[in-house]
Scaffold this motif. Structure first.
Motif, short mmCIF file in Angstrom:
data_model
loop_
_atom_site.label_atom_id
_atom_site.label_comp_id
_atom_site.label_asym_id
_atom_site.label_seq_id
_atom_site.Cartn_x
_atom_site.Cartn_y
_atom_site.Cartn_z
N GLY A 54 0.81 -1.20 0.00
CA GLY A 54 0.00 0.00 0.00
C GLY A 54 0.85 1.26 0.00
N MET A 55 0.22 2.41 0.27
CA MET A 55 0.94 3.68 0.29
C MET A 55 1.86 3.77 1.49
N GLN A 56 3.08 4.21 1.25
CA GLN A 56 4.05 4.43 2.31
C GLN A 56 4.84 5.69 1.99
N LEU A 57 5.55 6.20 2.98
CA LEU A 57 6.48 7.29 2.71
C LEU A 57 7.73 6.73 2.03
N ALA A 58 8.18 7.42 0.99
CA ALA A 58 9.37 6.97 0.27
C ALA A 58 10.63 7.16 1.10
N PHE A 59 10.60 8.12 2.01
CA PHE A 59 11.72 8.36 2.92
C PHE A 59 11.22 9.19 4.08
N GLY A 60 12.05 9.31 5.10
CA GLY A 60 11.65 10.11 6.25
C GLY A 60 12.59 9.93 7.42
N PHE A 61 12.47 10.82 8.40
CA PHE A 61 13.19 10.83 9.67
C PHE A 61 14.63 11.32 9.57
N ASP A 62 15.36 11.01 8.49
CA ASP A 62 16.69 11.58 8.33
C ASP A 62 16.72 12.62 7.22
N THR A 63 15.60 12.79 6.53
CA THR A 63 15.39 13.87 5.57
C THR A 63 13.88 13.98 5.39
N SER A 64 13.45 14.87 4.51
CA SER A 64 12.02 15.07 4.30
C SER A 64 11.79 15.67 2.92
N ALA A 65 10.55 15.60 2.46
CA ALA A 65 10.22 16.26 1.20
C ALA A 65 10.48 17.76 1.31
N GLY A 66 10.13 18.35 2.47
CA GLY A 66 10.36 19.78 2.64
C GLY A 66 11.82 20.16 2.44
N GLU A 67 12.72 19.37 3.02
CA GLU A 67 14.15 19.66 2.88
C GLU A 67 14.62 19.40 1.46
N GLN A 68 14.06 18.39 0.81
CA GLN A 68 14.42 18.12 -0.57
C GLN A 68 13.96 19.26 -1.49
N VAL A 69 12.78 19.79 -1.22
CA VAL A 69 12.29 20.94 -1.99
C VAL A 69 13.23 22.13 -1.83
N ALA A 70 13.66 22.37 -0.59
CA ALA A 70 14.59 23.49 -0.34
C ALA A 70 15.91 23.29 -1.08
N ALA A 71 16.36 22.05 -1.20
CA ALA A 71 17.61 21.77 -1.92
C ALA A 71 17.43 21.99 -3.42
N LEU A 72 16.25 21.65 -3.93
CA LEU A 72 16.00 21.81 -5.36
C LEU A 72 15.74 23.27 -5.73
N ALA A 73 15.05 23.98 -4.84
CA ALA A 73 14.69 25.38 -5.10
C ALA A 73 15.61 26.27 -4.27
N LYS A 74 16.87 26.28 -4.61
CA LYS A 74 17.87 26.99 -3.81
C LYS A 74 17.52 28.48 -3.70
N GLY A 75 17.57 28.99 -2.47
CA GLY A 75 17.28 30.39 -2.24
C GLY A 75 15.82 30.69 -1.95
#
Length: 215
Positions: free
Chosen positions: A99-120
């Protein structure tokens, strides 16, 4: 404010309708603005619909409301977002045999990944903790449904907290952006309750007691 919502699915539409009722102007950024399915939404709330790059040009706030696998491509279309407020409402969902699960978490997050992709960009994580049915009627329940707001940028967080309250949520300070590592599993808990255990889609969590509200 002019709010550009990237994505016009159930979440994007619910947020647009809610902010329109609060007096904000809505612009949608989508893959195909000519698709007839967008016409009803445009008529209902007076939104504009255009390609992503055009939708965000003069927006005060940009909202990322697409499926997680679409995020890198959409952010590439946005171009340079330095200094601009970007609300990340995504959850990094993966569809597995269990079923649906988080692809990752606890040592990173989608929010942090977004910040890395959208620098600044001034990334704010929120509105990922419930589904569209709650966003569409957040003024209805008593007590108000809770919604945590997390960011490393205090001014951006304050602006977004006000917008979250405009939707009817009890918006609370979720701390720095890395708190998204907790907020995304929290969103997964809502998904499990609704899609795994039969709770109504307009179910929501509340924070009972005397919390310290965000500024």
């Amino acid at each position: 404010m002019k709010i550009a919502i990237i994505g016009a699915g159930n979440v994007g539409q619910a947020l647009g309708a809610g902010w329109h009722r609060a007096g904000h102007a809505i612009a949608y950024g989508v893959r195909d603005p000519s698709d007839p399915k967008h016409h009803e939404m445009v008529v209902a709330i007076g939104a504009s619909v255009s390609k992503v790059a055009q939708a965000i040009v003069d927006a005060d706030i940009i909202v990322l409301a697409v499926h997680w696998d679409a995020v890198p491509g959409v952010l590439a279309e946005c171009g340079d977002l330095t200094g601009r407020i970007l609300i990340d409402v995504t959850n990094p969902l993966a569809f597995t045999p269990e079923g649906m699960q988080l692809a990752f978490g606890f040592d990173t997050s989608a929010g942090e990944q977004v910040a890395a992709l959208a620098k600044g960009a001034l990334v704010v994580k929120t509105l990922n903790q419930v589904g569209a049915a709650v966003m569409a009627n957040a003024h209805r329940p008593t007590p108000a449904p809770v919604m945590f707001v997390a960011s490393d940028h205090e001014s951006a967080k304050a602006t977004v907290t006000s917008l979250v309250r405009d939707l009817g949520f009890d918006a609370l300070d979720g701390g720095p952006l890395k708190t998204a590592r907790l907020l995304e599993p929290f969103g997964m808990l809502w998904i499990d309750q609704v899609y795994g255990r039969g709770a109504a889609q307009d179910s929501a969590f509340a924070f009972i007691g005397s919390p310290v509200s965000a500024a």
